[in-house]
Design a protein around this motif. Structure first.
Motif, PDB file in Angstrom:
ATOM      1  N   ASP A 152       0.806  -1.224   0.000  1.00 23.44           N
ATOM      2  CA  ASP A 152       0.000   0.000   0.000  1.00 23.44           C
ATOM      3  C   ASP A 152       0.837   1.273   0.000  1.00 23.44           C
ATOM      4  O   ASP A 152       0.317   2.371   0.106  1.00 23.44           O
ATOM      5  CB  ASP A 152      -0.967   0.007   1.192  1.00 23.44           C
ATOM      6  N   GLY A 153       2.182   1.138  -0.090  1.00 21.94           N
ATOM      7  CA  GLY A 153       3.071   2.292  -0.156  1.00 21.94           C
ATOM      8  C   GLY A 153       3.640   2.719   1.183  1.00 21.94           C
ATOM      9  O   GLY A 153       4.537   3.552   1.232  1.00 21.94           O
ATOM     10  N   ASN A 154       3.142   2.188   2.281  1.00 20.94           N
ATOM     11  CA  ASN A 154       3.682   2.522   3.597  1.00 20.94           C
ATOM     12  C   ASN A 154       5.043   1.883   3.799  1.00 20.94           C
ATOM     13  O   ASN A 154       5.388   0.894   3.161  1.00 20.94           O
ATOM     14  CB  ASN A 154       2.730   2.054   4.702  1.00 20.94           C
ATOM     15  N   VAL A 155       5.821   2.468   4.715  1.00 17.32           N
ATOM     16  CA  VAL A 155       7.172   1.991   5.037  1.00 17.32           C
ATOM     17  C   VAL A 155       7.270   1.872   6.550  1.00 17.32           C
ATOM     18  O   VAL A 155       6.709   2.680   7.298  1.00 17.32           O
ATOM     19  CB  VAL A 155       8.234   2.982   4.508  1.00 17.32           C
ATOM     20  N   TYR A 156       8.007   0.858   7.018  1.00 15.82           N
ATOM     21  CA  TYR A 156       8.188   0.629   8.450  1.00 15.82           C
ATOM     22  C   TYR A 156       9.628   0.232   8.698  1.00 15.82           C
ATOM     23  O   TYR A 156      10.181  -0.578   7.962  1.00 15.82           O
ATOM     24  CB  TYR A 156       7.235  -0.477   8.904  1.00 15.82           C
TER      25      TYR A 156
END
Length: 85
Positions: A48-52
């Motif tokens: 979904d394009g999120n980064v962690y």
């Protein structure tokens, strides 16, 4: 025949794989890219394009799907058997 099984696995940052699903804040995220950065940390990029950013020794639960191959093989008695691999 082919199938798949999903299971919840506890791993650390070094054990996260592409395709793992990690729940953060109640939202599931599918890992699409894993990059190592300084200090052994991992940058996880999600579909979904999120980064962690994940520490190297932080335990985390992931849902991991693995493919299962199902084959029918003949037993010595002539009956068909199911073999999983």
């Amino acid at each position: 025949m082919n199938g798949s099984t999903s299971q919840i696995v506890t791993t650390v940052g070094d054990g996260v794989r592409l395709g793992d699903v990690i729940t953060i804040g109640g939202n599931p995220h599918t890992v699409t890219n894993v990059r190592r950065v300084t200090g052994g940390r991992k940058i996880l990029e999600f579909a979904d394009g999120n980064v962690y950013v994940l520490g190297p020794a932080l335990p985390i639960q992931v849902m991991r799907t693995s493919r299962t191959r199902v084959r029918l093989v003949a037993g010595r008695d002539g009956l068909a058997r199911v073999a999983l691999s």
